[in-house]
Motif scaffolding. Structure first.
Motif, PDB file in Angstrom:
ATOM      1  N   ARG A   3       0.840  -1.201   0.000  1.00  0.00           N
ATOM      2  CA  ARG A   3       0.000   0.000   0.000  1.00  0.00           C
ATOM      3  C   ARG A   3       0.874   1.249   0.000  1.00  0.00           C
ATOM      4  O   ARG A   3       0.636   2.186  -0.749  1.00  0.00           O
ATOM      5  N   GLU A   4       1.919   1.210   0.801  1.00  0.00           N
ATOM      6  CA  GLU A   4       2.775   2.382   0.914  1.00  0.00           C
ATOM      7  C   GLU A   4       3.433   2.742  -0.423  1.00  0.00           C
ATOM      8  O   GLU A   4       3.430   3.899  -0.849  1.00  0.00           O
ATOM      9  N   GLN A   5       3.994   1.686  -1.066  1.00  0.00           N
ATOM     10  CA  GLN A   5       4.639   1.914  -2.369  1.00  0.00           C
ATOM     11  C   GLN A   5       3.645   2.538  -3.346  1.00  0.00           C
ATOM     12  O   GLN A   5       3.952   3.467  -4.075  1.00  0.00           O
ATOM     13  N   LEU A   6       2.411   2.018  -3.349  1.00  0.00           N
ATOM     14  CA  LEU A   6       1.425   2.480  -4.318  1.00  0.00           C
ATOM     15  C   LEU A   6       0.964   3.903  -4.012  1.00  0.00           C
ATOM     16  O   LEU A   6       0.843   4.733  -4.908  1.00  0.00           O
TER      17      LEU A   6
ATOM     18  N   ARG B 171      -1.345   3.191 -12.918  1.00  0.00           N
ATOM     19  CA  ARG B 171      -1.268   1.785 -13.327  1.00  0.00           C
ATOM     20  C   ARG B 171      -0.570   1.001 -12.219  1.00  0.00           C
ATOM     21  O   ARG B 171       0.200   1.569 -11.424  1.00  0.00           O
ATOM     22  N   GLY B 172      -0.815  -0.302 -12.170  1.00  0.00           N
ATOM     23  CA  GLY B 172      -0.140  -1.127 -11.177  1.00  0.00           C
ATOM     24  C   GLY B 172      -0.579  -2.559 -11.397  1.00  0.00           C
ATOM     25  O   GLY B 172      -1.767  -2.826 -11.548  1.00  0.00           O
TER      26      GLY B 172
ATOM     27  N   LYS C 140      -7.210  -4.049  -4.198  1.00  0.00           N
ATOM     28  CA  LYS C 140      -7.767  -3.212  -3.111  1.00  0.00           C
ATOM     29  C   LYS C 140      -6.939  -1.957  -2.913  1.00  0.00           C
ATOM     30  O   LYS C 140      -7.459  -0.858  -2.748  1.00  0.00           O
ATOM     31  N   TYR C 141      -5.616  -2.117  -2.918  1.00  0.00           N
ATOM     32  CA  TYR C 141      -4.760  -0.942  -2.771  1.00  0.00           C
ATOM     33  C   TYR C 141      -4.998   0.038  -3.918  1.00  0.00           C
ATOM     34  O   TYR C 141      -4.966   1.260  -3.740  1.00  0.00           O
ATOM     35  N   MET C 142      -5.227  -0.517  -5.117  1.00  0.00           N
ATOM     36  CA  MET C 142      -5.489   0.353  -6.273  1.00  0.00           C
ATOM     37  C   MET C 142      -6.739   1.197  -6.009  1.00  0.00           C
ATOM     38  O   MET C 142      -6.753   2.406  -6.238  1.00  0.00           O
ATOM     39  N   LYS C 143      -7.772   0.544  -5.524  1.00  0.00           N
ATOM     40  CA  LYS C 143      -9.024   1.272  -5.274  1.00  0.00           C
ATOM     41  C   LYS C 143      -8.806   2.341  -4.203  1.00  0.00           C
ATOM     42  O   LYS C 143      -9.290   3.469  -4.318  1.00  0.00           O
ATOM     43  N   GLU C 144      -8.095   1.975  -3.166  1.00  0.00           N
ATOM     44  CA  GLU C 144      -7.827   2.945  -2.113  1.00  0.00           C
ATOM     45  C   GLU C 144      -7.019   4.130  -2.635  1.00  0.00           C
ATOM     46  O   GLU C 144      -7.266   5.276  -2.263  1.00  0.00           O
ATOM     47  N   ALA C 145      -6.052   3.820  -3.497  1.00  0.00           N
ATOM     48  CA  ALA C 145      -5.231   4.907  -4.062  1.00  0.00           C
ATOM     49  C   ALA C 145      -6.107   5.827  -4.903  1.00  0.00           C
ATOM     50  O   ALA C 145      -5.913   7.048  -4.916  1.00  0.00           O
ATOM     51  N   ARG C 146      -7.072   5.254  -5.601  1.00  0.00           N
ATOM     52  CA  ARG C 146      -7.998   6.075  -6.382  1.00  0.00           C
ATOM     53  C   ARG C 146      -8.790   6.996  -5.463  1.00  0.00           C
ATOM     54  O   ARG C 146      -8.931   8.190  -5.722  1.00  0.00           O
ATOM     55  N   GLU C 147      -9.310   6.411  -4.361  1.00  0.00           N
ATOM     56  CA  GLU C 147     -10.103   7.219  -3.442  1.00  0.00           C
ATOM     57  C   GLU C 147      -9.248   8.322  -2.813  1.00  0.00           C
ATOM     58  O   GLU C 147      -9.697   9.458  -2.647  1.00  0.00           O
ATOM     59  N   GLU C 148      -8.037   7.987  -2.499  1.00  0.00           N
ATOM     60  CA  GLU C 148      -7.134   8.949  -1.878  1.00  0.00           C
ATOM     61  C   GLU C 148      -6.745  10.100  -2.803  1.00  0.00           C
ATOM     62  O   GLU C 148      -6.626  11.247  -2.360  1.00  0.00           O
TER      63      GLU C 148
ATOM     64  N   THR D 292       6.966   3.879 -13.018  1.00  0.00           N
ATOM     65  CA  THR D 292       7.664   4.638 -11.975  1.00  0.00           C
ATOM     66  C   THR D 292       7.714   3.785 -10.710  1.00  0.00           C
ATOM     67  O   THR D 292       6.892   2.878 -10.514  1.00  0.00           O
ATOM     68  N   HIS D 293       8.657   4.091  -9.841  1.00  0.00           N
ATOM     69  CA  HIS D 293       8.816   3.317  -8.613  1.00  0.00           C
ATOM     70  C   HIS D 293       9.510   4.206  -7.588  1.00  0.00           C
ATOM     71  O   HIS D 293      10.427   4.950  -7.948  1.00  0.00           O
ATOM     72  N   PRO D 294       9.082   4.146  -6.318  1.00  0.00           N
ATOM     73  CA  PRO D 294       9.742   4.987  -5.309  1.00  0.00           C
ATOM     74  C   PRO D 294      11.234   4.704  -5.224  1.00  0.00           C
ATOM     75  O   PRO D 294      12.037   5.598  -4.981  1.00  0.00           O
ATOM     76  N   ASN D 295      11.621   3.440  -5.453  1.00  0.00           N
ATOM     77  CA  ASN D 295      13.020   3.069  -5.337  1.00  0.00           C
ATOM     78  C   ASN D 295      13.288   1.903  -6.279  1.00  0.00           C
ATOM     79  O   ASN D 295      13.257   0.750  -5.858  1.00  0.00           O
ATOM     80  N   PRO D 296      13.540   2.203  -7.554  1.00  0.00           N
ATOM     81  CA  PRO D 296      13.662   1.127  -8.540  1.00  0.00           C
ATOM     82  C   PRO D 296      14.666   0.053  -8.136  1.00  0.00           C
ATOM     83  O   PRO D 296      14.531  -1.106  -8.529  1.00  0.00           O
ATOM     84  N   ALA D 297      15.658   0.441  -7.339  1.00  0.00           N
ATOM     85  CA  ALA D 297      16.700  -0.531  -6.998  1.00  0.00           C
ATOM     86  C   ALA D 297      16.159  -1.687  -6.176  1.00  0.00           C
ATOM     87  O   ALA D 297      16.794  -2.730  -6.076  1.00  0.00           O
ATOM     88  N   ILE D 298      14.977  -1.521  -5.552  1.00  0.00           N
ATOM     89  CA  ILE D 298      14.426  -2.658  -4.793  1.00  0.00           C
ATOM     90  C   ILE D 298      13.099  -3.136  -5.376  1.00  0.00           C
ATOM     91  O   ILE D 298      12.370  -3.895  -4.750  1.00  0.00           O
ATOM     92  N   ALA D 299      12.767  -2.706  -6.608  1.00  0.00           N
ATOM     93  CA  ALA D 299      11.515  -3.151  -7.238  1.00  0.00           C
ATOM     94  C   ALA D 299      11.537  -4.667  -7.421  1.00  0.00           C
ATOM     95  O   ALA D 299      12.571  -5.248  -7.731  1.00  0.00           O
ATOM     96  N   LEU D 300      10.366  -5.302  -7.206  1.00  0.00           N
ATOM     97  CA  LEU D 300      10.293  -6.752  -7.366  1.00  0.00           C
ATOM     98  C   LEU D 300      10.165  -7.135  -8.840  1.00  0.00           C
ATOM     99  O   LEU D 300      10.174  -8.299  -9.186  1.00  0.00           O
ATOM    100  N   SER D 301      10.003  -6.186  -9.705  1.00  0.00           N
ATOM    101  CA  SER D 301       9.788  -6.469 -11.125  1.00  0.00           C
ATOM    102  C   SER D 301      10.124  -5.234 -11.941  1.00  0.00           C
ATOM    103  O   SER D 301       9.757  -4.124 -11.573  1.00  0.00           O
ATOM    104  N   ASP D 302      10.844  -5.429 -13.044  1.00  0.00           N
ATOM    105  CA  ASP D 302      11.100  -4.350 -14.003  1.00  0.00           C
ATOM    106  C   ASP D 302      11.775  -3.116 -13.425  1.00  0.00           C
ATOM    107  O   ASP D 302      11.517  -1.993 -13.871  1.00  0.00           O
ATOM    108  N   GLY D 303      12.663  -3.306 -12.447  1.00  0.00           N
ATOM    109  CA  GLY D 303      13.407  -2.166 -11.940  1.00  0.00           C
ATOM    110  C   GLY D 303      14.179  -1.394 -13.004  1.00  0.00           C
ATOM    111  O   GLY D 303      14.136  -0.174 -13.040  1.00  0.00           O
ATOM    112  N   PRO D 304      14.886  -2.084 -13.916  1.00  0.00           N
ATOM    113  CA  PRO D 304      15.824  -1.374 -14.796  1.00  0.00           C
ATOM    114  C   PRO D 304      15.188  -0.276 -15.638  1.00  0.00           C
ATOM    115  O   PRO D 304      15.857   0.661 -16.036  1.00  0.00           O
ATOM    116  N   GLN D 305      13.899  -0.390 -15.908  1.00  0.00           N
ATOM    117  CA  GLN D 305      13.293   0.611 -16.787  1.00  0.00           C
ATOM    118  C   GLN D 305      12.430   1.611 -16.020  1.00  0.00           C
ATOM    119  O   GLN D 305      11.911   2.545 -16.628  1.00  0.00           O
TER     120      GLN D 305
END
Lengths: 337, 337, 337, 337
Positions: free
Chosen positions: B107-110, B126-127, B148-156, B299-312
């Motif tokens: 949730r925090e990352q999103l 997107r996510g 669920k996090y997506m929906k919450e992010a929309r509401e926020e 986009t990612h808060p910290n691409p170096a620790i992304a679980l997927s597709d960090g390099p781009q």
């Protein structure tokens, strides 16, 4: 896994990589070249997210050293696998011919085909009940009705039967009627479908995707096997290239490459690969000569009125002729047919 | 449809074709060339199975004249479509930026991402909650929790949200949480999924398959629209070629080609197309200059620790910089952003 | 260079590799992984024939770490190069437009074109005198007569002129008449021609081969520079893929990739890349936005009667419109035009 | 040639096309469809520049009906050709094996190879004296010295000899020493070289370009034959695709396609196609089974020290084994070997 640093990377950047590796309980071997430093990772690489290393400061690139598929990998399973489909064994010295129409159109069409192909030596009847078609306006298959005909044809002739599935609903129907599920080229990376097919325990015929690498194909097989279902047979059916004289380009090298990298049986489908009837026989002979474990050949009582893929379907006399033609090649390759 | 006969085809073979055409209530126009005879078909071609004509005696080949997609075709719908996603309009003079992480991780990352991209001007978050991954051992997504996090992010934040779906089950979950469904490249010809996405009535973002032709892509869109759902947005994300300097080859020509053949909006995803962060900005500028209706940027808060597709993935400051860079290009193209 | 050994390779095989490396005066760094042993080579790799290491016992594969091109490599020449063609500078903040007919057809056609493109802002006149054509029965060019017209057009207008050469004989003629030699896509790996072009000292416009990787393209440039001629300009003109909506697929990513790997200027030819006139403008805008140093655009006084490549040629008013359209994009990119 | 007009094209536009056609002394057949009008051209199409028709107002596209190659076309020369190389006949029921090193390195290497391959059944010795190499720093061949060794090897063993030529200078040397000229993949569309090779009258082995369509390949052959030299043998050596498990992708379908479209003999080179020694034998068997007229196989006394292409070269015992393996396949195909 090997990490290649950028030319003249700073010591700090190298230390950073070493720290990431060691933080995961792995160890790093450093090789200081004249131009670049290379870091080898020793230990269980699944603990590392290599893509993140890739974007660490001054990393040039990451070179994977081991394949990501394990269960499909010959290294960990050197003996060739034999997959049982009904009473038929695929692999282990047999040449198994699967044949039938692209699409099941009627009980009569299917029964005529089943009898004819059995007489010529085929052991498995194929027939599409769910047809993935480029246009929504093309014939989409008889669905469950088609599956019922398949089962009846099996009972009538003793042939094993295989049918493509395109959704969970199709799988749930198919398990009641057929001996083997087929995952088509367009669904090769429909990972959800792969898992569901894996869960059924039924043998799965996994066609190569239109532009899938062999590595991706074996990873797709891994999805099925990882569900506890080792009964996977691969099917090369042509890849997409710039050439237009054939519908696709049959990658015949895939046969020896798969034999070198995996223990899974592999068959070849020259009908879909070329889309042209007159090229089916020469490519079927190629497949046998390359060491394939079987063939999938489209046949139809009357290709001129087929609702799908007429141009590449063989008539029954043509199929009989093909089987006669293949026998001595199978014999040369030491295969029973 | 045009039927080209083989050189010096017999009169009988030509008559046979004419009979087939006229039997379906269509008419045939004959053109006797010096070398070959050509037969034009006049009337509703869907009544003919062209592939069968292809195997009639002495037919050289069949040339289709009209596209098989109708609802996605600009010829029958000359005005560009505008697709509403929540309160956002795609098409019609806007430049819509979709952004967010490849995979929802927490949730925090999103939330951090949603706030950051909104500030820079993105309108859609997107996510990925269901991640199609080549290897079964790679991270596969948080599934419903991610939605669920997506929906919450929309509401926020008020951003509209889009999420990839990979199965009927995923669609059934997603409709409860998101504004737009995404069909990924690997599922572009998962026709079952296309139909199910179509039935929801939600707007659908349809990515181009890794080796799909533009014609096949528009036919895939046709599957969705044929379910009564005209809300399709296309997304070019690179095709597979022999080049290895980039993960895929961005086919930027697809933008003007789609604008010429279809009324559907088209956006571009330079992140997946290249797989390399430093190429994202130049290709994003290209997309705007080519006339795309929007962009999808990872986009990612910290691409170096992304679980997927960090390099781009871009960091937030990099994304802010990109948006600043794009504004004057959007203005030149007469697009609001 | 890194040598990856097969799983559980014998000590003897590893020692063998080390001996080969050390025999050449290089040193070997060993990294013993859990599954595989990796050997890094330190020193001047040109002393090793890597392909032979590849077939030494129990070698899995060889991973090159450094590029084989040196003179074209940004690593050893970090500043972008500027290539002078007559009085025109390519690279270094200019946007240089080359334009003209695919084939020189007559003095009048060429002069009309030269005047028109100059007025719109082009700085270099292109025109083919030696035309490589797929069929021997297609128009092959005016040869030396065409070159003479090029020279006269230069004298008349002050434009610099570039012409494709396809043989040593053509080079020997061309050096008398033109400011820049062009090596076409089909000759990108005609290494003999590259060397001969290099020897002239004239600037060379090197088009990318139809299916050349970027690495091969830079190696082709290396052939020219290795003859002591650093004046190479690269030209992206589309690669061959399965897509048929455009003649080729413009690989626009090549622009930032070249900017990242080489110091050589790069221009883009959207006319040949698409083969369709209506796609030329959007792709020309893309090229500028991607950071290209210039463009090559086909123009013709009357495309409907062009002897070659009519469909993609612009008329003079269309070319004027394109130049107007490009100016603000060039300005945004900080380029003089 | 067929001209397809745009939907609802104006009468005026249709009349314009008819006028262009009739102006050239050809006639036009009009077919008014419900959606589009189609115009067939009757007469000698070489009088028309089809590309210009393509840009006439409201033309949708031009469909060529006949191939542009004539002399290489089976339609105009239905009997398969037999090409004599020294005393060896290629085509017409023989299976001709060409073998030897990628590059001639020394007289001893070549003589050892010539004797060994002759003993195993090869009839033609291959060996490169001019090596087209991606990098200018790789070994480029012994040039004329290599050709001399080839001639001496022919005198010593009675084998016919074939050598690649890469320039007019190389052709001028080669005609003094060899029985057959080879045009390599990278020069397949070096039209100048094709013409010069054609003029020599020597038989020419024409390799398929890395990304050449079969149609382009036959047009390249046409360039040679049009110089009055009908002695062309085609060689399939793999095309470029996205697959990386093999160096190239052997397009084995090219064998039956060429047999269907042309009268020229075709051989297969599995060594270059795969780049991996263990795949050479299965693909050589395929080539025979597909109906190829011969094979080109790389051999080397000691591949581990080869200066070029070691990984795919066979040792002499391996070559002997391959020949033994191929004999029964050749017999099945009714070929003398």
């Amino acid at each position: 896994m090997i990490i290649v640093m950028k030319q003249n990377a700073k010591k700090e950047s190298i230390k950073n990589i070493i720290r990431i590796i060691e933080d995961k309980g792995l160890s790093a071997h450093i090789s200081d070249g004249k131009e670049v430093t290379i870091i080898g990772v020793v230990g269980d690489k699944t603990k590392l997210h290599d893509q993140n290393l890739e974007i660490a400061p001054e990393v040039e690139r990451i070179v994977p050293v081991t394949e990501s598929y394990k269960l499909a990998n010959k290294k960990f399973h050197p003996e060739p696998s034999i997959v049982k489909v009904g009473n038929v064994s695929i692999g282990g010295g047999n040449l198994v011919i699967m044949s039938g129409p692209c699409a099941v159109e009627s009980r009569e069409q299917l029964f005529d085909t089943a009898h004819a192909i059995k007489k010529s030596g085929a052991q498995i009847l194929r027939g599409g009940a769910y047809k993935p078609r480029t246009s929504p306006y093309a014939f989409q298959g008889l669905e469950e009705e088609g599956l019922k005909y398949m089962k009846e044809a099996r009972e009538e002739t003793g042939l094993a039967v295989v049918c493509e599935v395109t959704s969970l609903a199709a799988i749930e129907s198919a398990v009641k009627y057929v001996d083997m599920l087929q995952i088509g080229a367009r669904n090769m990376q429909n990972f959800y479908l792969l898992k569901e097919a894996g869960k059924t325990g039924l043998p799965v015929l996994l066609k190569r995707g239109l532009s899938a690498t062999i590595d991706e194909w074996l990873n797709a097989a891994e999805y099925i096997i990882a569900e506890g279902n080792p009964n996977v047979v691969l099917c090369e059916r042509g890849i997409r290239t710039f050439e237009t004289a054939t519908r696709n380009t049959l990658d015949i090298s895939a046969v020896p490459v798969i034999k070198s990298k995996s223990h899974l049986p592999i068959i070849v489908d020259p009908s879909h690969a070329t889309g042209v009837r007159e090229y089916v026989n020469p490519l079927a002979r190629c497949a046998v000569a390359a060491g394939a474990d079987g063939l999938m050949i489209e046949t139809h009582p009357n290709p001129a009125i087929a609702l799908s893929d007429g141009p590449q379907s063989l008539t029954f006399p043509q199929f009989e002729e093909l089987c006669q033609e293949l026998r001595p090649f199978a014999e040369l390759m030491g295969r029973k047919f």
